[in-house]
Design a protein around this motif. Structure first.
Motif, short mmCIF file in Angstrom:
data_model
loop_
_atom_site.label_atom_id
_atom_site.label_comp_id
_atom_site.label_asym_id
_atom_site.label_seq_id
_atom_site.Cartn_x
_atom_site.Cartn_y
_atom_site.Cartn_z
N ALA A 131 1.12 -1.11 -0.05
CA ALA A 131 0.08 0.03 -0.19
C ALA A 131 1.09 1.84 -0.13
CB ALA A 131 -1.03 -0.22 0.96
N PHE A 132 0.71 2.02 -0.91
CA PHE A 132 1.79 3.58 -1.26
C PHE A 132 0.52 4.39 -0.69
CE2 PHE A 132 3.19 0.43 -3.83
CZ PHE A 132 4.78 1.22 -4.27
N SER A 133 1.53 5.03 0.35
CA SER A 133 1.30 6.71 0.85
C SER A 133 0.92 8.01 -0.40
CB SER A 133 1.62 6.99 1.89
OG SER A 133 2.77 7.14 1.31
N TRP A 134 1.16 7.52 -1.63
CA TRP A 134 1.93 8.47 -2.66
C TRP A 134 1.16 7.16 -3.85
CZ3 TRP A 134 5.53 6.47 -0.11
CH2 TRP A 134 6.76 4.83 -1.17
N TRP A 338 2.96 -8.49 -9.68
CA TRP A 338 2.21 -7.18 -9.44
C TRP A 338 3.03 -6.11 -9.68
CZ3 TRP A 338 -2.22 -5.53 -9.69
CH2 TRP A 338 -2.41 -4.02 -8.83
N LEU A 339 3.20 -5.48 -10.58
CA LEU A 339 3.32 -4.22 -11.15
C LEU A 339 2.84 -2.66 -10.60
CD1 LEU A 339 5.56 -5.16 -14.59
CD2 LEU A 339 5.68 -5.40 -12.23
N PRO A 340 2.73 -2.61 -8.58
CA PRO A 340 1.89 -1.29 -8.64
C PRO A 340 2.42 0.46 -10.03
CG PRO A 340 3.68 -1.41 -7.33
CD PRO A 340 3.97 -3.43 -8.62
N GLY A 341 3.59 0.27 -10.22
CA GLY A 341 3.06 1.59 -11.22
C GLY A 341 2.02 1.45 -12.61
N GLN A 342 2.06 0.56 -12.64
CA GLN A 342 1.02 -0.34 -13.97
C GLN A 342 -0.32 -0.36 -12.91
OE1 GLN A 342 1.64 -2.95 -17.03
NE2 GLN A 342 3.42 -1.93 -17.80
N GLN A 399 10.18 1.52 -4.87
CA GLN A 399 10.11 2.25 -4.77
C GLN A 399 10.05 3.24 -3.19
OE1 GLN A 399 7.20 4.50 -7.35
NE2 GLN A 399 6.63 2.70 -8.17
N GLU A 400 10.48 4.19 -3.50
CA GLU A 400 10.37 4.95 -2.52
C GLU A 400 9.70 6.58 -2.57
OE1 GLU A 400 10.79 3.87 0.37
OE2 GLU A 400 11.67 2.44 0.44
#
Length: 424
Positions: A131-134, A338-342, A399-400
């Motif tokens: 889960a990303f905050s951005w 899983w690719l979160p960017g896509q 990634q950060e």
């Protein structure tokens, strides 16, 4: 490659299996061609027997001092007819072989029905997407911001679908390949091989890339082919051989560059590294006894999964439906990372059981101790895994917010202890 005898025995079943792939019935045409070939062979053999009998008569006539000229003239005419019939039988045989070689493998009964990717069946998942905050970036956005992924320069050098990696990102790609090799040769029990990257046409035919997929390959000026995957040279290690069944299964792996024209991928994944003309991959190949290939398929898939588990990349395994199977596969399990960017699951490994389909094309057999006859081996292949796509998965999942990339723990020894990749 299919066995015409099997088609003779169950033509309806053969057509029904091809129908699961969306293909029209072909057995009637194949059997008609086969009948013509067999009739021509029978005629050729009968003519040879007649010529042998005539030769005997000629010998007897000469022994009696008789004029053998008429018999010799008959023999000459018969020889010409025999040559024509032999040529016809060979032509029909080549036509039948070409027709059989153009047909894909039959799907296993366990393969789910369906016409395309949407009908594939998910078998299991591993890991939980982060889960990303951005809003997470795609790999090419990350790479370009870091100044370590250069598509523009690659385009000037080689054209579209190439990439220049620099500095720690280039090292990360190398680290991934070395880590995968170490895992598969250690935990996986595969034997590392350094195979040729250029192969003869017979080798590419043996693993069913030819003749159907010639446009997807690169060919050199001397008639050799750049390998689209190390499956080609690794599987062909056993071509035209008879293996001792006691030595099976044979498991081999290689880290190689792969070359594909991507002729059928126009407009797909044009940005980034997902679909390149040149990429690195660790390939897994197994050669087994027929009764062992199903268990080996599950084992191979687990070996590919182990890479993603060690990297901490969430993934799922799907059972490809009949309409989505590759040409040579009887059954295929795809592993999708899983690719979160896509925000999507994307294939990162494909593990296939080809049964005896490739072995027939390569004439690769096995024999049990004490047995006279031989039987075709079963061949399996899988990505263990695609290095470029693994790099994408690591970049996007690790990634950060500042655009840096945390290096997974298992890769840090290969990175000289480095724990983070920041801007160049």
């Amino acid at each position: 490659m299919h066995n015409i005898r099997r088609i003779r025995e169950d033509a309806a079943g053969f057509d029904a299996a091809l129908a699961r792939r969306g293909l029209s019935p072909v057995s009637a045409g194949l059997l008609a061609l086969d009948q013509r070939r067999r009739a021509s062979l029978a005629a050729f053999e009968q003519m040879q027997a007649a010529r042998n009998a005539l030769s005997k008569r000629i010998g007897e006539a000469k022994a009696r001092g008789e004029d053998a000229a008429p018999l010799l003239a008959e023999a000459a005419a018969m020889g010409e007819a025999i040559a024509r019939e032999e040529e016809e039988a060979q032509r029909l045989g080549a036509e039948l072989d070409a027709a059989l070689a153009a047909l894909p493998n039959l799907p296993d009964p366990e393969v789910p029905d369906g016409s395309g990717e949407a009908d594939n069946v998910e078998l299991r998942r591993w890991g939980t997407p982060r889960a990303f905050s951005w809003t997470p970036l795609q790999h090419f956005e990350l790479g370009e911001r870091l100044g370590l992924m250069d598509f523009e320069t690659a385009g000037r050098i080689a054209g579209a679908r190439f990439t220049v990696l620099k500095g720690p990102l280039a090292r990360l790609e190398r680290a991934l390949g070395q880590f995968m090799l170490d895992l598969q040769t250690g935990q996986g029990g595969y034997i590392e091989v350094s195979p040729p990257l250029l192969v003869r046409e017979a080798a590419v035919f043996g693993t069913n890339q030819l003749p159907k997929f010639a446009d997807d390959l690169f060919r050199t000026t001397d008639g050799r082919w750049l390998i689209p995957t190390a499956e080609v040279p690794l599987t062909n290690l056993v071509r035209e051989s008879v293996l001792d069944e006691a030595e099976l299964p044979l498991r081999v792996t290689a880290l190689t560059p792969c070359f594909r024209s991507e002729a059928g991928a126009a407009g797909r994944d044009t940005r980034g590294m997902l679909r390149q003309h040149q990429f690195m991959k660790v390939e897994l190949v197994s050669i087994t006894r027929p009764e062992d290939s199903e268990a080996e398929h599950a084992r191979m898939t687990a070996c590919a999964e182990a890479v993603l588990q060690a990297l901490g990349i969430p993934y799922r395994v799907v059972d490809l439906c009949a309409g989505d199977l590759g040409f040579g596969a009887a059954r295929t399990f795809d592993i999708e990372a899983w690719l979160p960017g896509q925000g999507a699951w994307r294939e990162i490994s494909s593990c296939s059981n080809c049964r005896d389909f490739q072995a027939r094309r390569m004439d690769a057999r096995c024999r049990a101790a004490g047995r006279k006859g031989t039987r075709f081996v079963h061949t399996l292949n899988g990505s263990g895994i695609a290095v470029g796509r693994a790099l994408i998965a690591v970049m996007e999942n690790y990634q950060e917010e500042d655009g840096s990339i945390t290096i997974p723990d298992v890769l840090r020894p290969y990175m000289g202890g480095m724990s983070r990749i920041g801007p160049a």
